[in-house]
Design an enzyme around this catalytic site. Structure first.
Site, PDB file in Angstrom:
ATOM      1  N   ARG A  37       0.828  -1.220   0.000  1.00 27.71           N
ATOM      2  CA  ARG A  37       0.000   0.000   0.000  1.00 27.71           C
ATOM      3  C   ARG A  37       0.860   1.267   0.000  1.00 27.71           C
ATOM      4  NH1 ARG A  37      -3.348   3.153   4.243  1.00 27.71           N
ATOM      5  NH2 ARG A  37      -5.226   3.790   3.107  1.00 27.71           N
ATOM      6  N   ILE A  63      -7.216   7.844  -0.833  1.00 27.87           N
ATOM      7  CA  ILE A  63      -7.130   6.386  -0.838  1.00 27.87           C
ATOM      8  C   ILE A  63      -7.943   5.942   0.383  1.00 27.87           C
ATOM      9  CG2 ILE A  63      -4.926   6.420   0.439  1.00 27.87           C
ATOM     10  CD1 ILE A  63      -4.134   3.842  -1.001  1.00 27.87           C
ATOM     11  N   SER A  64      -8.924   5.063   0.171  1.00 30.14           N
ATOM     12  CA  SER A  64      -9.799   4.648   1.272  1.00 30.14           C
ATOM     13  C   SER A  64      -8.997   3.941   2.356  1.00 30.14           C
ATOM     14  CB  SER A  64     -10.875   3.684   0.756  1.00 30.14           C
ATOM     15  OG  SER A  64     -11.792   4.359  -0.070  1.00 30.14           O
ATOM     16  N   GLN A  65      -9.530   3.991   3.583  1.00 32.18           N
ATOM     17  CA  GLN A  65      -8.847   3.265   4.663  1.00 32.18           C
ATOM     18  C   GLN A  65      -8.938   1.760   4.369  1.00 32.18           C
ATOM     19  OE1 GLN A  65     -11.975   4.327   7.901  1.00 32.18           O
ATOM     20  NE2 GLN A  65     -10.901   2.549   8.712  1.00 32.18           N
ATOM     21  N   PRO A  66      -7.930   0.998   4.768  1.00 31.78           N
ATOM     22  CA  PRO A  66      -7.907  -0.432   4.458  1.00 31.78           C
ATOM     23  C   PRO A  66      -9.169  -1.178   4.901  1.00 31.78           C
ATOM     24  CG  PRO A  66      -5.746   0.260   5.198  1.00 31.78           C
ATOM     25  CD  PRO A  66      -6.644   1.443   5.368  1.00 31.78           C
TER      26      PRO A  66
END
Length: 213
Positions: A37, A63-66
């Site tokens: 990531r 970028i979205s959180q995991p």
């Protein structure tokens, strides 16, 4: 573009965190364990890349959180070889997770800056989606339809009709619905006209924008 043992260790910790938060799909967890990531983020964020947080990636996007990536991916129930339409390529991280899970990914991005940078990045990481497209996600990609599943990675006030039309019978559409805060919503297509709807609580996304191009 280095991926070190330290990075791998941080990914293992992240996977453990996601399991603790209720992610159970082994394919999702293994994809997150594999994908670097930190290489999808500006280098100034590298030290924070494996925190369960969203980060800016340019063009007013994130970028979205995991956990969000994992949650949406789990709802899709991806099987190897599935044709998956992704609305909002963004950094390419979600794309990479789906490809690593064995999906044939068709992805649309409406920010040209992100489309260009992600189109260059993914091949360097040996991530090969079936098709990357610059365009209006509200319209989907009818030329490649129908899709086994569709994932929308931005908040939408409504479910775009073209996306519903491009979903196979039995297919799954995962979309965050709402303006300021979104409800994660799953639609399962039952037949030509009927969809079964499930809701999974509040998430926060950047808005899905329409008709800029």
């Amino acid at each position: 573009m280095k991926d070190t043992n330290k990075h791998q260790g941080l990914r293992n910790q992240l996977v453990k965190q996601l399991q603790d938060k209720g992610i159970t799909d082994v394919n999702v967890l293994e994809a997150i364990r594999k994908i670097p990531r930190h290489l999808f983020l500006n280098s100034s964020f590298e030290d924070f890349a494996y925190q369960d947080k969203a980060f800016p990636i340019g063009a007013g996007q994130t970028i979205s959180q995991p956990y969000t990536v994992a949650f949406q991916s789990q709802l899709l129930e991806v099987k190897k070889g599935d044709n998956v339409l992704e609305i909002g390529t963004g950094s390419g991280y979600q794309t990479a997770v789906l490809v690593t899970m064995g999906a044939k990914v068709y992805s649309v991005e409406r920010q040209n800056e992100l489309f260009k940078s992600t189109s260059l990045l993914l091949p360097k990481l040996n991530i090969r989606p079936k098709h990357l497209s610059f365009g209006d996600g509200y319209k989907g990609l009818p030329q490649f339809a129908p899709f086994d599943s569709i994932i929308v990675t931005a908040g939408a006030p409504i479910i775009p009709q073209p996306l519903m039309a491009q979903l196979k019978i039995g297919g799954r559409l995962v979309i965050p619905l709402g303006d300021k805060e979104q409800i994660m919503t799953l639609l399962i297509r039952k037949n030509e006209t009927q969809f079964e709807k499930h809701e999974f609580g509040e998430f926060r996304f950047v808005p899905l924008l329409e008709n800029k191009n």
